[in-house]
Design an enzyme around this catalytic site. Sequence first.
Site, mmCIF file in Angstrom:
data_model
loop_
_atom_site.group_PDB
_atom_site.id
_atom_site.type_symbol
_atom_site.label_atom_id
_atom_site.label_comp_id
_atom_site.label_asym_id
_atom_site.label_seq_id
_atom_site.Cartn_x
_atom_site.Cartn_y
_atom_site.Cartn_z
ATOM 1 C CE LYS A 9 -2.599 -3.604 22.320
ATOM 2 N NZ LYS A 9 -1.274 -4.202 22.673
ATOM 3 C CE1 TYR A 49 -1.461 -8.126 18.885
ATOM 4 C CE2 TYR A 49 -3.231 -8.596 20.432
ATOM 5 C CZ TYR A 49 -2.313 -7.709 19.889
ATOM 6 O OH TYR A 49 -2.246 -6.419 20.359
ATOM 7 C CG ASN A 112 1.110 -2.454 24.921
ATOM 8 O OD1 ASN A 112 -0.033 -2.725 24.588
ATOM 9 N ND2 ASN A 112 2.166 -2.860 24.239
ATOM 10 C CG HIS A 115 -2.678 -3.026 17.500
ATOM 11 N ND1 HIS A 115 -1.707 -4.003 17.478
ATOM 12 C CD2 HIS A 115 -3.061 -2.841 16.204
ATOM 13 C CE1 HIS A 115 -1.543 -4.411 16.218
ATOM 14 N NE2 HIS A 115 -2.345 -3.730 15.441
ATOM 15 C CD GLU A 126 -2.796 -5.250 12.337
ATOM 16 O OE1 GLU A 126 -1.909 -6.015 12.740
ATOM 17 O OE2 GLU A 126 -2.826 -4.035 12.627
#
Length: 137
Positions: A9, A49, A112, A115, A126
Site C-alpha cells: 500500500k 473496496y 497498514n 493488502h 482481485e
Amino acid sequence: MERTYAMIKPDAVKAGNAGNIIARIETEGFKIAGMKRIRVSLAQAQAFYAVHKARPFFGELTEFLSSGPVVAMVLEKDNAVKAWRDLMGATNPAQAEANTIRKLYAKSIGENAAHGSDAPETAAEEISFFFAAAELV
Ligand code: DAT
Ligand code: MG
C-alpha cells in the site's frame, strides 16, 4: 499451486519499504507471478473496496489507497491466500504478531502497509481487477 492478490500500500511504498517486503515474499517461498508499480485512481479504489462501502472508514480507506503508488502482485504458493495473510499479520498492526509485515511496517489500522485477498474466490476477482492473463508468467 494457489494464487493470491497482494498489494504493497501507499504508506509502505512511500516509506521505502517495498524492496524489503518483496525480498521477504521471496524468502518465504512465494513465486511472484505478476508485479507492477501503479497508481490506483479513486474510482478504482472505490470499486476494489466496494464490499466496505457502508463502513464509516470507506472514504479515508479509498482516499488512502489512491494517495500514492502501490505495488500490485500475484503470488503463488500452496495455500497462498492463507500463507500471505499469515505473513501480513492482523489488520490492526497493534494486534499483529512479531515479525509480520504489518507489525514491522504498518503505522495504523488504516495505513497498514499491505493488502491480501481473504479467500480463493476473492483472489480470482482481485487478480483479474488488476492483471490481464498475459501479464502472469
Ligand atoms: P484486511 O485488509 O486485513 O483484509 P479488511 O478487509 O477488514 O482488512 O479491511 C480493509 C481495509 O480497511 C484494512 O486493510 C484497513 C481498513 N480498515 C479496516 N478496519 C478499519 C477501521 N476500523 N478503521 C480504519 N480503517 C479500517
Ligand atoms: Mg480484506
